[in-house]
Design a protein around this motif. Structure first.
Motif, PDB file in Angstrom:
ATOM      1  N   TRP A 222       0.819  -1.215   0.000  1.00 38.75           N
ATOM      2  CA  TRP A 222       0.000   0.000   0.000  1.00 38.75           C
ATOM      3  C   TRP A 222       0.857   1.271   0.000  1.00 38.75           C
ATOM      4  O   TRP A 222       2.094   1.211   0.111  1.00 38.75           O
TER       5      TRP A 222
ATOM      6  N   TYR B 161      -4.853   4.370  -4.174  1.00 35.95           N
ATOM      7  CA  TYR B 161      -5.649   5.610  -4.209  1.00 35.95           C
ATOM      8  C   TYR B 161      -5.683   6.141  -5.640  1.00 35.95           C
ATOM      9  O   TYR B 161      -6.674   6.687  -6.093  1.00 35.95           O
TER      10      TYR B 161
ATOM     11  N   MET C  70      -3.252  12.387  -0.799  1.00 38.47           N
ATOM     12  CA  MET C  70      -3.708  12.913   0.483  1.00 38.47           C
ATOM     13  C   MET C  70      -4.082  14.395   0.375  1.00 38.47           C
ATOM     14  O   MET C  70      -4.930  14.879   1.131  1.00 38.47           O
TER      15      MET C  70
ATOM     16  N   THR D 170      -7.762  14.898  -0.175  1.00 37.68           N
ATOM     17  CA  THR D 170      -8.534  14.760   1.070  1.00 37.68           C
ATOM     18  C   THR D 170      -8.370  16.027   1.904  1.00 37.68           C
ATOM     19  O   THR D 170      -9.325  16.515   2.506  1.00 37.68           O
TER      20      THR D 170
ATOM     21  N   ARG E 200       3.429  11.484   4.391  1.00 35.46           N
ATOM     22  CA  ARG E 200       3.178  10.038   4.304  1.00 35.46           C
ATOM     23  C   ARG E 200       4.535   9.376   4.009  1.00 35.46           C
ATOM     24  O   ARG E 200       4.753   8.733   2.985  1.00 35.46           O
TER      25      ARG E 200
ATOM     26  N   GLY F 164      -0.504   7.968   7.738  1.00 38.47           N
ATOM     27  CA  GLY F 164      -0.830   7.074   6.632  1.00 38.47           C
ATOM     28  C   GLY F 164       0.281   6.165   6.150  1.00 38.47           C
ATOM     29  O   GLY F 164       0.232   5.696   5.007  1.00 38.47           O
TER      30      GLY F 164
ATOM     31  N   ARG G  22      -2.227   3.300   5.496  1.00 35.55           N
ATOM     32  CA  ARG G  22      -3.306   3.623   6.441  1.00 35.55           C
ATOM     33  C   ARG G  22      -4.063   4.829   5.894  1.00 35.55           C
ATOM     34  O   ARG G  22      -3.450   5.823   5.488  1.00 35.55           O
ATOM     35  N   ASP G  23      -5.403   4.734   5.875  1.00 33.89           N
ATOM     36  CA  ASP G  23      -6.201   5.858   5.368  1.00 33.89           C
ATOM     37  C   ASP G  23      -6.011   7.088   6.250  1.00 33.89           C
ATOM     38  O   ASP G  23      -5.971   6.972   7.480  1.00 33.89           O
TER      39      ASP G  23
ATOM     40  N   LEU H  76      -8.031  10.287   7.034  1.00 30.03           N
ATOM     41  CA  LEU H  76      -9.388  10.769   6.788  1.00 30.03           C
ATOM     42  C   LEU H  76      -9.476  12.275   6.984  1.00 30.03           C
ATOM     43  O   LEU H  76      -8.638  12.872   7.669  1.00 30.03           O
TER      44      LEU H  76
END
Lengths: 383, 103
Positions: free
Chosen positions: A116, A167, A267, A270, A316, A349, A353-354, A356
Protein backbone atom coordinates in the motif's frame (compact mmCIF):
# COMPACT_ATOMS: atom_id res chain seq x y z
CA UNK A 1 -11.48 12.40 -25.39
CA UNK A 2 -12.74 11.50 -21.92
CA UNK A 3 -12.16 8.04 -20.48
CA UNK A 4 -12.89 6.53 -17.09
CA UNK A 5 -9.58 4.86 -16.25
CA UNK A 6 -7.42 3.82 -13.33
CA UNK A 7 -4.27 5.74 -12.44
CA UNK A 8 -2.20 2.92 -13.87
CA UNK A 9 -3.95 2.99 -17.24
CA UNK A 10 -3.78 6.78 -17.16
CA UNK A 11 0.00 6.46 -17.12
CA UNK A 12 -0.18 4.09 -20.13
CA UNK A 13 -2.36 6.52 -22.09
CA UNK A 14 -0.04 9.40 -21.19
CA UNK A 15 2.93 7.41 -22.47
CA UNK A 16 1.04 6.60 -25.66
CA UNK A 17 0.20 10.27 -26.19
CA UNK A 18 3.88 11.14 -25.73
CA UNK A 19 4.80 8.69 -28.53
CA UNK A 20 7.39 6.89 -26.43
CA UNK A 21 9.71 4.76 -28.57
CA UNK A 22 11.23 2.33 -26.06
CA UNK A 23 9.65 0.81 -22.95
CA UNK A 24 11.65 -1.51 -20.71
CA UNK A 25 10.05 -2.65 -17.49
CA UNK A 26 9.73 -5.40 -14.92
CA UNK A 27 6.37 -6.01 -13.23
CA UNK A 28 5.70 -5.25 -9.56
CA UNK A 29 2.43 -4.66 -7.69
CA UNK A 30 0.87 -2.04 -7.90
CA UNK A 31 2.64 -0.94 -11.09
CA UNK A 32 1.96 -4.05 -13.24
CA UNK A 33 -1.10 -2.70 -15.08
CA UNK A 34 0.90 0.24 -16.42
CA UNK A 35 3.19 -1.97 -18.45
CA UNK A 36 0.53 -4.61 -19.15
CA UNK A 37 -1.51 -1.96 -20.95
CA UNK A 38 1.57 -0.61 -22.72
CA UNK A 39 2.60 -4.07 -23.94
CA UNK A 40 -0.93 -4.52 -25.25
CA UNK A 41 -0.75 -1.18 -27.07
CA UNK A 42 2.59 -2.15 -28.62
CA UNK A 43 1.33 -5.65 -29.60
CA UNK A 44 -1.80 -4.17 -31.19
CA UNK A 45 0.27 -1.68 -33.16
CA UNK A 46 -1.43 1.30 -31.48
CA UNK A 47 1.92 2.47 -30.14
CA UNK A 48 4.95 2.19 -32.39
CA UNK A 49 7.52 1.33 -29.74
CA UNK A 50 9.93 -1.43 -28.75
CA UNK A 51 8.84 -3.20 -25.58
CA UNK A 52 11.88 -4.78 -23.90
CA UNK A 53 11.23 -7.50 -21.34
CA UNK A 54 14.00 -7.56 -18.78
CA UNK A 55 15.05 -9.69 -15.81
CA UNK A 56 15.04 -6.90 -13.19
CA UNK A 57 14.36 -3.24 -12.58
CA UNK A 58 18.10 -2.59 -12.64
CA UNK A 59 18.18 -3.90 -16.22
CA UNK A 60 15.01 -2.00 -17.09
CA UNK A 61 16.66 1.29 -16.22
CA UNK A 62 19.90 0.26 -17.95
CA UNK A 63 17.93 -0.47 -21.14
CA UNK A 64 16.13 2.88 -20.89
CA UNK A 65 19.43 4.72 -20.46
CA UNK A 66 20.89 2.99 -23.53
CA UNK A 67 17.78 3.71 -25.59
CA UNK A 68 17.70 7.34 -24.53
CA UNK A 69 21.40 7.76 -25.32
CA UNK A 70 20.64 6.79 -28.94
CA UNK A 71 18.03 9.56 -29.08
CA UNK A 72 14.90 7.46 -28.46
CA UNK A 73 12.19 8.58 -26.06
CA UNK A 74 12.30 6.00 -23.25
CA UNK A 75 9.96 5.10 -20.40
CA UNK A 76 9.74 2.67 -17.51
CA UNK A 77 7.52 2.22 -14.48
CA UNK A 78 8.14 0.67 -11.11
CA UNK A 79 7.36 0.77 -7.42
CA UNK A 80 8.93 0.30 -3.98
CA UNK A 81 11.52 -2.54 -3.93
CA UNK A 82 11.82 -2.27 -7.71
CA UNK A 83 12.78 1.39 -7.46
CA UNK A 84 15.26 0.55 -4.70
CA UNK A 85 16.89 -2.04 -6.97
CA UNK A 86 17.20 0.61 -9.70
CA UNK A 87 19.07 2.97 -7.40
CA UNK A 88 22.53 2.64 -8.99
CA UNK A 89 21.11 3.16 -12.49
CA UNK A 90 19.15 6.23 -11.35
CA UNK A 91 22.46 7.96 -10.62
CA UNK A 92 23.78 6.75 -13.97
CA UNK A 93 20.81 8.23 -15.88
CA UNK A 94 21.44 11.63 -14.32
CA UNK A 95 25.20 11.60 -14.97
CA UNK A 96 24.58 10.51 -18.57
CA UNK A 97 22.05 13.37 -18.87
CA UNK A 98 19.38 11.16 -20.45
CA UNK A 99 15.78 12.39 -20.12
CA UNK A 100 14.24 9.01 -19.26
CA UNK A 101 10.81 9.40 -17.70
CA UNK A 102 9.43 6.87 -15.25
CA UNK A 103 6.25 6.44 -13.30
CA UNK A 104 6.76 5.34 -9.71
CA UNK A 105 3.75 4.12 -7.83
CA UNK A 106 4.40 4.96 -4.17
CA UNK A 107 4.38 1.74 -2.16
CA UNK A 108 5.81 0.91 1.27
CA UNK A 109 9.13 -0.87 1.52
CA UNK A 110 9.23 -4.28 3.18
CA UNK A 111 9.52 -6.09 5.40
CA UNK A 112 6.89 -6.49 6.58
CA UNK A 113 5.44 -7.05 3.12
CA UNK A 114 3.04 -4.23 2.34
CA UNK A 115 1.82 -3.16 -1.08
CA UNK A 116 0.00 0.00 0.00
CA UNK A 117 0.86 3.66 -0.39
CA UNK A 118 3.81 5.41 1.24
CA UNK A 119 6.24 7.93 -0.25
CA UNK A 120 9.44 6.69 1.36
CA UNK A 121 10.43 4.69 -1.77
CA UNK A 122 10.65 7.69 -4.10
CA UNK A 123 11.87 10.10 -1.42
CA UNK A 124 14.78 7.70 -0.73
CA UNK A 125 15.88 8.57 -4.30
CA UNK A 126 15.94 12.29 -3.42
CA UNK A 127 19.66 12.75 -4.12
CA UNK A 128 19.86 10.88 -7.43
CA UNK A 129 19.29 14.02 -9.54
CA UNK A 130 15.87 12.98 -10.86
CA UNK A 131 13.07 15.50 -11.13
CA UNK A 132 10.13 14.34 -9.01
CA UNK A 133 6.47 15.23 -9.47
CA UNK A 134 3.84 14.12 -6.93
CA UNK A 135 0.39 13.90 -8.50
CA UNK A 136 -2.95 14.54 -6.86
CA UNK A 137 -5.40 12.75 -9.14
CA UNK A 138 -5.55 10.75 -12.37
CA UNK A 139 -6.01 13.81 -14.58
CA UNK A 140 -2.83 15.31 -13.18
CA UNK A 141 -1.01 12.01 -13.73
CA UNK A 142 -1.85 12.08 -17.44
CA UNK A 143 -0.95 15.75 -17.78
CA UNK A 144 2.30 15.34 -15.85
CA UNK A 145 3.50 12.35 -17.89
CA UNK A 146 3.16 14.40 -21.10
CA UNK A 147 4.77 17.49 -19.55
CA UNK A 148 7.57 15.49 -17.92
CA UNK A 149 8.98 14.44 -21.30
CA UNK A 150 9.05 18.04 -22.47
CA UNK A 151 10.60 19.36 -19.24
CA UNK A 152 13.18 16.57 -18.94
CA UNK A 153 14.22 16.80 -22.59
CA UNK A 154 14.74 20.55 -22.23
CA UNK A 155 17.09 20.18 -19.25
CA UNK A 156 18.61 16.78 -20.19
CA UNK A 157 17.70 15.22 -16.87
CA UNK A 158 15.55 12.20 -16.00
CA UNK A 159 12.20 12.61 -14.28
CA UNK A 160 9.87 10.63 -12.05
CA UNK A 161 6.10 10.99 -12.06
CA UNK A 162 4.84 9.73 -8.73
CA UNK A 163 1.39 8.42 -7.89
CA UNK A 164 -0.11 6.67 -4.87
CA UNK A 165 -0.65 2.93 -4.68
CA UNK A 166 -4.37 2.08 -4.97
CA UNK A 167 -5.65 5.61 -4.21
CA UNK A 168 -4.51 6.35 -7.76
CA UNK A 169 -3.20 3.16 -9.30
CA UNK A 170 -6.37 1.09 -8.96
CA UNK A 171 -9.00 3.84 -8.71
CA UNK A 172 -10.89 4.79 -11.86
CA UNK A 173 -11.59 8.46 -12.49
CA UNK A 174 -12.70 10.42 -15.54
CA UNK A 175 -9.60 11.59 -17.42
CA UNK A 176 -9.50 13.96 -20.37
CA UNK A 177 -6.91 12.84 -22.92
CA UNK A 178 -5.93 15.75 -25.19
CA UNK A 179 -6.21 15.38 -28.95
CA UNK A 180 -3.11 13.65 -30.39
CA UNK A 181 -2.52 16.51 -32.85
CA UNK A 182 -2.31 18.97 -29.94
CA UNK A 183 0.08 16.72 -28.00
CA UNK A 184 2.27 16.30 -31.10
CA UNK A 185 2.53 20.07 -31.45
CA UNK A 186 3.27 20.43 -27.72
CA UNK A 187 5.82 17.61 -27.63
CA UNK A 188 7.91 17.32 -30.81
CA UNK A 189 10.10 14.20 -31.36
CA UNK A 190 13.17 13.96 -29.12
CA UNK A 191 16.32 14.92 -30.96
CA UNK A 192 19.29 15.45 -28.62
CA UNK A 193 22.45 17.27 -29.58
CA UNK A 194 24.63 14.36 -28.46
CA UNK A 195 23.63 10.78 -29.13
CA UNK A 196 25.15 7.38 -29.78
CA UNK A 197 25.80 6.85 -33.48
CA UNK A 198 27.44 3.69 -34.83
CA UNK A 199 28.82 5.59 -37.81
CA UNK A 200 30.50 8.18 -35.61
CA UNK A 201 31.31 6.38 -32.37
CA UNK A 202 32.13 8.35 -29.24
CA UNK A 203 32.54 7.13 -25.69
CA UNK A 204 29.79 8.28 -23.32
CA UNK A 205 30.38 8.55 -19.59
CA UNK A 206 34.00 7.42 -19.82
CA UNK A 207 36.60 8.01 -17.13
CA UNK A 208 36.60 11.66 -16.06
CA UNK A 209 39.13 12.73 -13.44
CA UNK A 210 38.85 15.25 -10.60
CA UNK A 211 39.76 18.07 -13.02
CA UNK A 212 36.36 17.89 -14.79
CA UNK A 213 33.95 15.69 -12.77
CA UNK A 214 33.34 18.57 -10.36
CA UNK A 215 32.23 20.91 -13.19
CA UNK A 216 29.97 18.23 -14.68
CA UNK A 217 28.20 17.96 -11.30
CA UNK A 218 27.87 21.74 -11.21
CA UNK A 219 26.22 21.61 -14.64
CA UNK A 220 23.64 19.09 -13.36
CA UNK A 221 22.82 21.32 -10.39
CA UNK A 222 22.56 24.32 -12.75
CA UNK A 223 20.13 22.38 -14.98
CA UNK A 224 18.06 21.49 -11.90
CA UNK A 225 17.87 25.15 -10.88
CA UNK A 226 16.92 26.15 -14.43
CA UNK A 227 14.21 23.48 -14.49
CA UNK A 228 12.17 25.56 -12.00
CA UNK A 229 11.28 28.13 -14.66
CA UNK A 230 10.94 25.45 -17.33
CA UNK A 231 8.38 23.53 -15.22
CA UNK A 232 6.41 26.78 -14.90
CA UNK A 233 6.57 27.71 -18.59
CA UNK A 234 5.75 24.17 -19.75
CA UNK A 235 2.89 24.03 -17.21
CA UNK A 236 1.55 27.30 -18.60
CA UNK A 237 1.90 26.19 -22.21
CA UNK A 238 0.04 23.00 -21.33
CA UNK A 239 -2.60 25.12 -19.62
CA UNK A 240 -3.12 27.19 -22.78
CA UNK A 241 -3.67 23.94 -24.66
CA UNK A 242 -5.97 22.15 -22.19
CA UNK A 243 -7.15 24.73 -19.65
CA UNK A 244 -5.26 22.90 -16.90
CA UNK A 245 -2.34 24.93 -15.53
CA UNK A 246 0.45 23.50 -13.42
CA UNK A 247 3.27 24.89 -11.31
CA UNK A 248 5.64 23.54 -8.68
CA UNK A 249 3.17 24.08 -5.86
CA UNK A 250 -0.58 24.61 -5.70
CA UNK A 251 -2.17 27.06 -3.26
CA UNK A 252 -5.69 26.09 -2.16
CA UNK A 253 -7.81 28.67 -0.31
CA UNK A 254 -4.73 30.39 1.09
CA UNK A 255 -6.14 33.92 0.86
CA UNK A 256 -5.97 35.47 4.31
CA UNK A 257 -4.91 32.15 5.83
CA UNK A 258 -3.02 32.37 9.12
CA UNK A 259 -2.63 28.61 9.29
CA UNK A 260 -1.38 26.50 6.44
CA UNK A 261 -1.29 22.77 5.93
CA UNK A 262 1.21 21.20 3.55
CA UNK A 263 0.45 17.88 1.85
CA UNK A 264 1.27 16.03 -1.36
CA UNK A 265 -0.04 13.20 -3.50
CA UNK A 266 -3.53 11.76 -3.14
CA UNK A 267 -3.71 12.91 0.48
CA UNK A 268 -3.74 16.54 -0.73
CA UNK A 269 -7.15 15.96 -2.29
CA UNK A 270 -8.53 14.76 1.07
CA UNK A 271 -6.86 17.77 2.70
CA UNK A 272 -8.78 20.06 0.33
CA UNK A 273 -12.06 18.60 1.63
CA UNK A 274 -10.81 19.22 5.17
CA UNK A 275 -9.98 22.83 4.26
CA UNK A 276 -13.53 23.25 2.85
CA UNK A 277 -14.99 22.05 6.17
CA UNK A 278 -12.74 24.42 8.14
CA UNK A 279 -13.46 27.38 5.88
CA UNK A 280 -17.20 26.79 6.41
CA UNK A 281 -16.49 27.17 10.13
CA UNK A 282 -14.75 30.48 9.30
CA UNK A 283 -11.30 29.17 10.18
CA UNK A 284 -8.54 30.90 8.26
CA UNK A 285 -6.80 27.78 6.98
CA UNK A 286 -5.33 27.04 3.57
CA UNK A 287 -3.45 24.22 1.88
CA UNK A 288 -0.14 24.20 0.05
CA UNK A 289 0.20 21.16 -2.17
CA UNK A 290 3.77 20.38 -3.14
CA UNK A 291 3.79 19.02 -6.70
CA UNK A 292 7.49 19.24 -7.55
CA UNK A 293 9.80 17.83 -4.90
CA UNK A 294 12.92 18.00 -7.08
CA UNK A 295 13.73 20.70 -7.96
CA UNK A 296 12.53 21.76 -4.50
CA UNK A 297 10.21 24.79 -4.85
CA UNK A 298 12.01 26.87 -2.19
CA UNK A 299 11.09 30.31 -3.50
CA UNK A 300 7.44 29.46 -4.15
CA UNK A 301 7.06 27.97 -0.67
CA UNK A 302 8.80 30.89 1.04
CA UNK A 303 6.49 33.32 -0.73
CA UNK A 304 3.39 31.25 0.00
CA UNK A 305 4.31 30.99 3.70
CA UNK A 306 5.41 34.60 4.16
CA UNK A 307 2.16 35.64 5.87
CA UNK A 308 1.39 32.42 7.73
CA UNK A 309 1.71 32.18 11.52
CA UNK A 310 1.71 28.42 11.82
CA UNK A 311 2.28 25.57 9.36
CA UNK A 312 1.54 21.85 9.70
CA UNK A 313 3.33 19.54 7.30
CA UNK A 314 1.69 16.14 6.76
CA UNK A 315 4.13 13.47 5.58
CA UNK A 316 3.18 10.04 4.30
CA UNK A 317 6.85 9.10 4.66
CA UNK A 318 9.58 9.15 7.26
CA UNK A 319 13.34 9.48 7.37
CA UNK A 320 13.82 7.05 10.24
CA UNK A 321 15.90 8.59 12.99
CA UNK A 322 14.82 12.09 12.04
CA UNK A 323 11.36 13.13 10.83
CA UNK A 324 9.02 13.52 7.85
CA UNK A 325 10.96 14.33 4.67
CA UNK A 326 8.81 17.22 3.37
CA UNK A 327 8.91 18.63 6.92
CA UNK A 328 12.73 18.65 6.96
CA UNK A 329 13.01 20.16 3.51
CA UNK A 330 10.50 22.92 4.21
CA UNK A 331 12.15 23.84 7.52
CA UNK A 332 15.55 24.09 5.86
CA UNK A 333 14.13 26.25 3.04
CA UNK A 334 12.79 28.72 5.60
CA UNK A 335 15.84 28.86 7.86
CA UNK A 336 17.34 32.10 6.51
CA UNK A 337 14.02 33.92 6.35
CA UNK A 338 13.65 36.85 8.75
CA UNK A 339 10.00 36.06 9.43
CA UNK A 340 9.29 32.38 9.88
CA UNK A 341 6.04 30.65 10.87
CA UNK A 342 5.97 28.06 13.65
CA UNK A 343 6.12 24.70 11.92
CA UNK A 344 5.01 21.26 13.07
CA UNK A 345 5.40 17.84 11.51
CA UNK A 346 2.74 15.14 11.21
CA UNK A 347 3.49 11.57 10.18
CA UNK A 348 0.39 9.99 8.68
CA UNK A 349 -0.83 7.07 6.63
CA UNK A 350 2.33 4.95 6.52
CA UNK A 351 1.82 1.59 4.85
CA UNK A 352 -1.41 2.76 3.24
CA UNK A 353 -3.31 3.62 6.44
CA UNK A 354 -6.20 5.86 5.37
CA UNK A 355 -5.85 9.51 6.34
CA UNK A 356 -9.39 10.77 6.79
CA UNK A 357 -10.62 14.33 6.41
CA UNK A 358 -11.65 14.63 10.09
CA UNK A 359 -8.07 13.72 11.08
CA UNK A 360 -6.77 16.52 8.86
CA UNK A 361 -9.39 18.89 10.35
CA UNK A 362 -8.03 17.94 13.80
CA UNK A 363 -4.44 18.65 12.70
CA UNK A 364 -5.46 22.15 11.61
CA UNK A 365 -7.36 22.73 14.84
CA UNK A 366 -4.44 21.47 16.94
CA UNK A 367 -1.82 23.72 15.37
CA UNK A 368 -4.12 26.73 15.73
CA UNK A 369 -3.88 26.42 19.53
CA UNK A 370 -1.12 28.50 21.08
CA UNK A 371 -0.47 25.70 23.57
CA UNK A 372 0.43 23.23 20.76
CA UNK A 373 4.16 22.50 20.99
CA UNK A 374 4.61 18.91 19.80
CA UNK A 375 7.14 18.96 16.99
CA UNK A 376 6.25 15.52 15.59
CA UNK A 377 2.84 13.88 15.87
CA UNK A 378 1.97 10.37 14.65
CA UNK A 379 -1.58 10.88 13.37
CA UNK A 380 -3.94 8.04 14.26
CA UNK A 381 -1.16 5.68 15.35
CA UNK A 382 -2.07 3.16 18.05
CA UNK A 383 0.70 4.25 20.40
CA UNK B 1 30.99 24.96 -26.52
CA UNK B 2 33.49 22.61 -28.15
CA UNK B 3 31.64 20.06 -30.19
CA UNK B 4 32.72 16.47 -30.77
CA UNK B 5 34.29 16.30 -34.21
CA UNK B 6 33.31 13.51 -36.56
CA UNK B 7 36.28 11.66 -37.93
CA UNK B 8 38.75 13.69 -35.86
CA UNK B 9 41.93 11.66 -35.93
CA UNK B 10 43.73 13.23 -33.00
CA UNK B 11 43.04 11.73 -29.59
CA UNK B 12 44.98 14.45 -27.78
CA UNK B 13 43.18 15.52 -24.61
CA UNK B 14 41.32 18.80 -24.93
CA UNK B 15 41.51 21.19 -21.97
CA UNK B 16 38.50 23.18 -20.82
CA UNK B 17 38.73 26.50 -18.99
CA UNK B 18 35.13 26.74 -17.79
CA UNK B 19 32.14 24.50 -17.12
CA UNK B 20 30.26 26.40 -19.83
CA UNK B 21 32.73 25.20 -22.48
CA UNK B 22 32.15 21.56 -21.61
CA UNK B 23 29.45 19.41 -23.22
CA UNK B 24 26.79 18.36 -20.69
CA UNK B 25 27.57 14.69 -21.19
CA UNK B 26 31.02 13.23 -20.51
CA UNK B 27 31.65 12.37 -24.17
CA UNK B 28 34.92 11.60 -25.95
CA UNK B 29 35.55 14.54 -28.25
CA UNK B 30 37.48 12.50 -30.79
CA UNK B 31 35.80 9.71 -32.74
CA UNK B 32 36.48 6.30 -31.23
CA UNK B 33 37.32 5.11 -34.77
CA UNK B 34 40.78 6.57 -34.10
CA UNK B 35 41.09 5.68 -30.44
CA UNK B 36 42.28 2.09 -30.54
CA UNK B 37 41.47 0.43 -27.23
CA UNK B 38 42.76 -3.10 -27.85
CA UNK B 39 46.31 -2.38 -26.72
CA UNK B 40 46.06 -3.84 -23.25
CA UNK B 41 45.06 -7.31 -24.46
CA UNK B 42 47.19 -10.17 -23.06
CA UNK B 43 45.50 -12.99 -25.00
CA UNK B 44 43.83 -12.97 -28.39
CA UNK B 45 40.99 -15.11 -29.78
CA UNK B 46 41.60 -16.77 -33.14
CA UNK B 47 38.66 -18.08 -35.18
CA UNK B 48 39.05 -21.24 -37.26
CA UNK B 49 36.69 -20.39 -40.14
CA UNK B 50 36.74 -24.04 -41.33
CA UNK B 51 35.08 -25.11 -38.08
CA UNK B 52 32.81 -22.03 -37.88
CA UNK B 53 29.12 -22.68 -38.63
CA UNK B 54 28.26 -18.96 -38.97
CA UNK B 55 25.89 -19.08 -36.00
CA UNK B 56 27.26 -15.61 -35.07
CA UNK B 57 26.89 -16.18 -31.34
CA UNK B 58 30.38 -14.68 -30.87
CA UNK B 59 29.27 -11.55 -32.74
CA UNK B 60 26.17 -11.31 -30.58
CA UNK B 61 27.97 -11.80 -27.27
CA UNK B 62 31.10 -9.65 -27.83
CA UNK B 63 30.69 -6.90 -25.20
CA UNK B 64 32.95 -4.53 -27.13
CA UNK B 65 31.35 -4.96 -30.58
CA UNK B 66 34.83 -6.05 -31.73
CA UNK B 67 33.56 -8.91 -33.89
CA UNK B 68 32.47 -7.92 -37.37
CA UNK B 69 29.96 -9.81 -39.45
CA UNK B 70 31.38 -9.88 -42.97
CA UNK B 71 29.26 -11.87 -45.42
CA UNK B 72 27.95 -14.07 -42.62
CA UNK B 73 31.40 -14.89 -41.16
CA UNK B 74 32.87 -13.47 -37.97
CA UNK B 75 36.11 -11.48 -38.00
CA UNK B 76 37.81 -10.14 -34.88
CA UNK B 77 38.79 -6.47 -34.94
CA UNK B 78 42.01 -6.55 -32.91
CA UNK B 79 42.08 -2.75 -32.68
CA UNK B 80 39.27 -3.02 -30.13
CA UNK B 81 39.31 -6.64 -28.82
CA UNK B 82 40.32 -6.68 -25.12
CA UNK B 83 40.86 -10.45 -24.98
CA UNK B 84 38.00 -11.17 -22.56
CA UNK B 85 37.49 -14.61 -24.22
CA UNK B 86 33.69 -14.53 -24.04
CA UNK B 87 33.63 -15.56 -27.73
CA UNK B 88 35.72 -18.64 -26.84
CA UNK B 89 33.27 -19.52 -24.07
CA UNK B 90 30.17 -19.00 -26.23
CA UNK B 91 31.28 -20.79 -29.43
CA UNK B 92 29.20 -24.02 -29.55
CA UNK B 93 31.62 -25.80 -31.97
CA UNK B 94 34.84 -24.64 -30.27
CA UNK B 95 36.01 -22.83 -33.40
CA UNK B 96 37.64 -20.03 -31.38
CA UNK B 97 40.95 -20.76 -29.67
CA UNK B 98 43.12 -18.64 -27.41
CA UNK B 99 46.63 -17.46 -28.22
CA UNK B 100 49.12 -15.69 -25.95
CA UNK B 101 49.73 -12.09 -27.07
CA UNK B 102 53.44 -11.70 -27.93
CA UNK B 103 54.93 -8.53 -26.46
Amino acid sequence: MKKVITGNHTVSFGVKSARVEVIAAYPITPQTEVVEKLSEMVADGELKARFIKVESEHSAMAACIGASATGARAFTATSSQGLALMHEMLHWATGARVPVVMANINRSLGPPWNIWSEQTDSLSQRDTGWLQFYCENNQEILDTIIQAFKICEKVSLPGMVVLDAFYHSHTAEPVDIPDQKLVDRFLPPYNPEYKLDINDPHTFGGLTGPEYYYELRYKIQKAMVESVDIIKSVGKEYGNMTGRNYGLIEEYKTTGAKQLLVASGAMAETAKDAIDILRKKNKKVGLLRVRAFRPFPKEDLKKAMSKAEVVGVIDRNISLGNEGIFFQEIKSALYNEKRRPAIYGFIAGLGGRDVLEDEIVRIAEDISKRSFKKEITWVGAKI
Amino acid sequence: MKKPVSGKKSIKQIKFKKAGDMPPVAISLASMLYNKTGKWRSIRPVIDLNKCTSCMLCWKFCPDVAIKNIDGKPYIDLDYCKGCAICIEECPVKAVRVEEEKK
